[in-house]
Design a protein around this motif. Structure first.
Motif, mmCIF file in Angstrom:
data_model
loop_
_atom_site.group_PDB
_atom_site.id
_atom_site.type_symbol
_atom_site.label_atom_id
_atom_site.label_comp_id
_atom_site.label_asym_id
_atom_site.label_seq_id
_atom_site.Cartn_x
_atom_site.Cartn_y
_atom_site.Cartn_z
ATOM 1 N N VAL A 73 42.637 32.590 -4.478
ATOM 2 C CA VAL A 73 42.521 31.707 -5.654
ATOM 3 C C VAL A 73 43.792 30.859 -5.778
ATOM 4 O O VAL A 73 44.897 31.392 -5.839
ATOM 5 C CB VAL A 73 42.315 32.554 -6.933
ATOM 6 C CG1 VAL A 73 42.277 31.652 -8.166
ATOM 7 C CG2 VAL A 73 41.036 33.373 -6.830
ATOM 8 N N GLY A 74 43.610 29.532 -5.831
ATOM 9 C CA GLY A 74 44.767 28.629 -5.884
ATOM 10 C C GLY A 74 45.496 28.641 -4.550
ATOM 11 O O GLY A 74 46.704 28.829 -4.477
ATOM 12 N N GLY A 76 46.364 26.415 -2.406
ATOM 13 C CA GLY A 76 47.390 25.409 -2.108
ATOM 14 C C GLY A 76 47.278 24.909 -0.680
ATOM 15 O O GLY A 76 46.278 24.316 -0.289
ATOM 16 N N LEU A 79 48.052 29.484 1.554
ATOM 17 C CA LEU A 79 48.876 30.690 1.467
ATOM 18 C C LEU A 79 48.452 31.548 0.268
ATOM 19 O O LEU A 79 48.440 31.019 -0.854
ATOM 20 C CB LEU A 79 50.343 30.288 1.317
ATOM 21 C CG LEU A 79 50.899 29.462 2.497
ATOM 22 C CD1 LEU A 79 52.162 28.729 2.110
ATOM 23 C CD2 LEU A 79 51.159 30.373 3.700
ATOM 24 N N GLU A 97 40.464 26.120 -4.285
ATOM 25 C CA GLU A 97 41.564 25.240 -4.689
ATOM 26 C C GLU A 97 40.991 24.020 -5.426
ATOM 27 O O GLU A 97 40.137 23.330 -4.882
ATOM 28 C CB GLU A 97 42.353 24.814 -3.431
ATOM 29 C CG GLU A 97 43.388 23.741 -3.638
ATOM 30 C CD GLU A 97 44.429 24.079 -4.698
ATOM 31 O OE1 GLU A 97 45.038 25.157 -4.664
ATOM 32 O OE2 GLU A 97 44.609 23.234 -5.616
ATOM 33 N N LEU A 99 42.531 21.120 -6.479
ATOM 34 C CA LEU A 99 43.068 19.769 -6.261
ATOM 35 C C LEU A 99 42.546 19.161 -4.957
ATOM 36 O O LEU A 99 42.574 19.810 -3.908
ATOM 37 C CB LEU A 99 44.599 19.794 -6.252
ATOM 38 C CG LEU A 99 45.251 20.228 -7.569
ATOM 39 C CD1 LEU A 99 46.771 20.125 -7.474
ATOM 40 C CD2 LEU A 99 44.734 19.397 -8.743
ATOM 41 N N ARG A 102 44.812 19.029 -1.765
ATOM 42 C CA ARG A 102 45.018 20.366 -1.189
ATOM 43 C C ARG A 102 43.741 20.870 -0.516
ATOM 44 O O ARG A 102 43.788 21.444 0.575
ATOM 45 C CB ARG A 102 45.474 21.333 -2.285
ATOM 46 C CG ARG A 102 46.853 20.952 -2.778
ATOM 47 C CD ARG A 102 47.316 21.741 -3.970
ATOM 48 N NE ARG A 102 48.538 21.111 -4.477
ATOM 49 C CZ ARG A 102 49.552 21.730 -5.006
ATOM 50 N NH1 ARG A 102 49.523 23.037 -5.145
ATOM 51 N NH2 ARG A 102 50.601 21.081 -5.419
ATOM 52 N N GLY A 124 37.493 23.888 -6.384
ATOM 53 C CA GLY A 124 37.090 24.254 -7.729
ATOM 54 C C GLY A 124 38.126 25.149 -8.382
ATOM 55 O O GLY A 124 39.083 25.597 -7.743
ATOM 56 N N ALA A 126 39.036 28.650 -10.593
ATOM 57 C CA ALA A 126 38.560 30.037 -10.613
ATOM 58 C C ALA A 126 37.559 30.259 -11.745
ATOM 59 O O ALA A 126 36.537 30.925 -11.560
ATOM 60 C CB ALA A 126 39.755 30.973 -10.775
ATOM 61 N N GLU A 127 37.848 29.691 -12.912
ATOM 62 C CA GLU A 127 36.994 29.972 -14.073
ATOM 63 C C GLU A 127 35.610 29.349 -13.965
ATOM 64 O O GLU A 127 34.712 29.702 -14.724
ATOM 65 C CB GLU A 127 37.691 29.572 -15.378
ATOM 66 C CG GLU A 127 38.225 28.169 -15.461
ATOM 67 C CD GLU A 127 39.642 27.987 -14.907
ATOM 68 O OE1 GLU A 127 39.906 28.468 -13.793
ATOM 69 O OE2 GLU A 127 40.459 27.343 -15.570
ATOM 70 N N ALA A 140 51.670 33.186 -6.249
ATOM 71 C CA ALA A 140 52.303 32.194 -7.132
ATOM 72 C C ALA A 140 51.266 31.451 -7.972
ATOM 73 O O ALA A 140 51.336 30.231 -8.116
ATOM 74 C CB ALA A 140 53.118 31.196 -6.283
ATOM 75 N N LEU A 141 50.302 32.196 -8.515
ATOM 76 C CA LEU A 141 49.221 31.540 -9.253
ATOM 77 C C LEU A 141 49.530 31.379 -10.734
ATOM 78 O O LEU A 141 49.499 30.268 -11.254
ATOM 79 C CB LEU A 141 47.910 32.313 -9.053
ATOM 80 C CG LEU A 141 46.693 31.753 -9.797
ATOM 81 C CD1 LEU A 141 46.322 30.354 -9.302
ATOM 82 C CD2 LEU A 141 45.487 32.688 -9.659
ATOM 83 N N TRP A 150 41.330 34.962 -14.814
ATOM 84 C CA TRP A 150 40.644 34.167 -13.791
ATOM 85 C C TRP A 150 40.057 35.032 -12.680
ATOM 86 O O TRP A 150 38.957 34.769 -12.193
ATOM 87 C CB TRP A 150 41.632 33.188 -13.133
ATOM 88 C CG TRP A 150 42.048 32.042 -13.989
ATOM 89 C CD1 TRP A 150 41.418 31.571 -15.112
ATOM 90 C CD2 TRP A 150 43.195 31.189 -13.792
ATOM 91 N NE1 TRP A 150 42.102 30.493 -15.624
ATOM 92 C CE2 TRP A 150 43.187 30.239 -14.843
ATOM 93 C CE3 TRP A 150 44.206 31.148 -12.843
ATOM 94 C CZ2 TRP A 150 44.169 29.253 -14.953
ATOM 95 C CZ3 TRP A 150 45.185 30.165 -12.953
ATOM 96 C CH2 TRP A 150 45.164 29.229 -13.995
HETATM 97 C C1 LIG Z 1 52.129 27.304 -7.264
HETATM 98 S S1 LIG Z 1 50.692 26.865 -6.366
HETATM 99 C C2 LIG Z 1 50.625 28.180 -5.168
HETATM 100 C C3 LIG Z 1 49.891 27.745 -3.939
HETATM 101 C C4 LIG Z 1 49.812 28.815 -2.841
HETATM 102 N N1 LIG Z 1 49.054 29.973 -3.296
HETATM 103 C C5 LIG Z 1 51.197 29.228 -2.367
HETATM 104 O O1 LIG Z 1 51.567 30.393 -2.535
HETATM 105 O O2 LIG Z 1 51.912 28.379 -1.823
HETATM 106 C C6 LIG Z 1 49.357 27.280 -7.487
HETATM 107 C C7 LIG Z 1 48.016 26.756 -7.005
HETATM 108 O O3 LIG Z 1 47.016 27.194 -7.912
HETATM 109 C C8 LIG Z 1 46.087 26.159 -8.102
HETATM 110 N N2 LIG Z 1 45.419 26.395 -9.400
HETATM 111 C C9 LIG Z 1 45.891 26.086 -10.641
HETATM 112 N N3 LIG Z 1 45.000 26.430 -11.584
HETATM 113 C C10 LIG Z 1 43.940 26.974 -10.934
HETATM 114 C C11 LIG Z 1 42.685 27.499 -11.365
HETATM 115 N N4 LIG Z 1 42.348 27.533 -12.648
HETATM 116 N N5 LIG Z 1 41.832 27.977 -10.430
HETATM 117 C C12 LIG Z 1 42.164 27.948 -9.110
HETATM 118 N N6 LIG Z 1 43.333 27.447 -8.651
HETATM 119 C C13 LIG Z 1 44.215 26.955 -9.554
HETATM 120 C C14 LIG Z 1 46.943 24.887 -8.038
HETATM 121 O O4 LIG Z 1 46.179 23.742 -7.749
HETATM 122 C C15 LIG Z 1 47.928 25.244 -6.936
HETATM 123 O O5 LIG Z 1 47.464 24.835 -5.672
#
Ligand SMILES: C[S@@+](CC[C@H](N)C(=O)[O-])C[C@H]1O[C@@H](n2cnc3c(N)ncnc32)[C@H](O)[C@@H]1O
Length: 210
Positions: A73-74, A76, A79, A97, A99, A102, A124, A126-127, A140-141, A150
């Motif tokens: 989830v997220g 990026g 990772l 993801e 964005l 990304r 998309g 997570a929610e 780092a989410l 989430w």
């Molecule tokens: C700080 S980055 C960490 C990216 C990667 N996991 C890393 O460790 O390098 C947080 C990521 O979470 C994504 N994100 C933010 N809110 C989110 C959500 N509600 N559902 C899924 N992903 C989300 C952001 O777009 C971003 O790519």
């Protein structure tokens, strides 16, 4: 063009990614070039992509059960989902993801690494996602309460949320202990390493109490 920094010894890469060291190297090159150009990776990270990002992510493989369905989830730039998928060919991995840039990078990375048969990219949040997985992974989410809000709905009843966190992971658990108990959740810190000489990765593992 950025260089991926001093690579680790080939034996270390092969030990972490048996049979897929070349693909892991290609992924690091992609992070150091397109990843930096597209703003997904900070330019100062290029010297530490292997240890701080790729090995740090790959270490989580030790706490993922065999043949699990996993969502990152997220994700990026991929990772920890991509290093995990490279290390563990038995897993099916979804990279989630929201964005566009990304998600586009992830789609290109999955194609380059020829992982399409078992790694999918979903753009998309997570929610809004409606699938259940054995393991819901993140790095780092978000702070634990939001992260669990989430991730828990995406977890099968006997599944686990695995959150890669910094060194204050135990404090975060302690601060949220009352809410965790109220939700009938158990949380613990697990420390894993990609190989003997690498930095530890701190994982918060959350499961439902049966
Ligand atoms: C700080 S980055 C960490 C990216 C990667 N996991 C890393 O460790 O390098 C947080 C990521 O979470 C994504 N994100 C933010 N809110 C989110 C959500 N509600 N559902 C899924 N992903 C989300 C952001 O777009 C971003 O790519």
């Amino acid at each position: 063009m950025s260089e991926p920094g001093t690579p680790p010894r080939p034996e270390a890469v092969e030990a972490v990614f048996p049979g897929s060291a070349d693909l892991a190297t290609r992924y690091v090159e992609l992070l150091a070039t397109t990843g930096v150009e597209w703003g997904l990776i900070g330019p100062r990270e290029t010297d530490r992509l292997w240890e701080r990002h790729v090995f740090n992510s790959a270490a989580v493989a030790d706490v993922v059960p065999s043949d699990a369905r996993v969502v990152d989830v997220g994700s990026g730039a991929g990772l920890p989902g991509i290093p995990l998928a490279l290390r563990r060919p038995d897993l099916r991995v979804t990279l989630l993801e929201p964005l566009l840039r990304r998600a586009t990078f992830l789609t290109q990375a999955v194609a380059l690494l020829e992982l399409e048969d078992r790694v999918e990219v979903v753009r998309g949040r997570a929610e809004d996602h409606r699938q259940a997985y054995d393991v819901v992974l993140s790095r780092a989410l978000a702070p634990l309460p939001r992260l669990l809000g989430w991730c828990l709905p995406l977890t099968v009843q006997d599944g686990a949320v695995l959150a890669l966190k910094g060194r204050t992971a135990q404090e975060e658990i302690d601060e949220n202990n009352r809410d965790l108990v109220r939700q009938r959740l158990s949380a613990e810190v697990v420390t894993v390493r990609a190989h003997g000489g690498s930095e530890p990765t701190t994982v918060v593992r959350v499961r439902r109490v049966v």
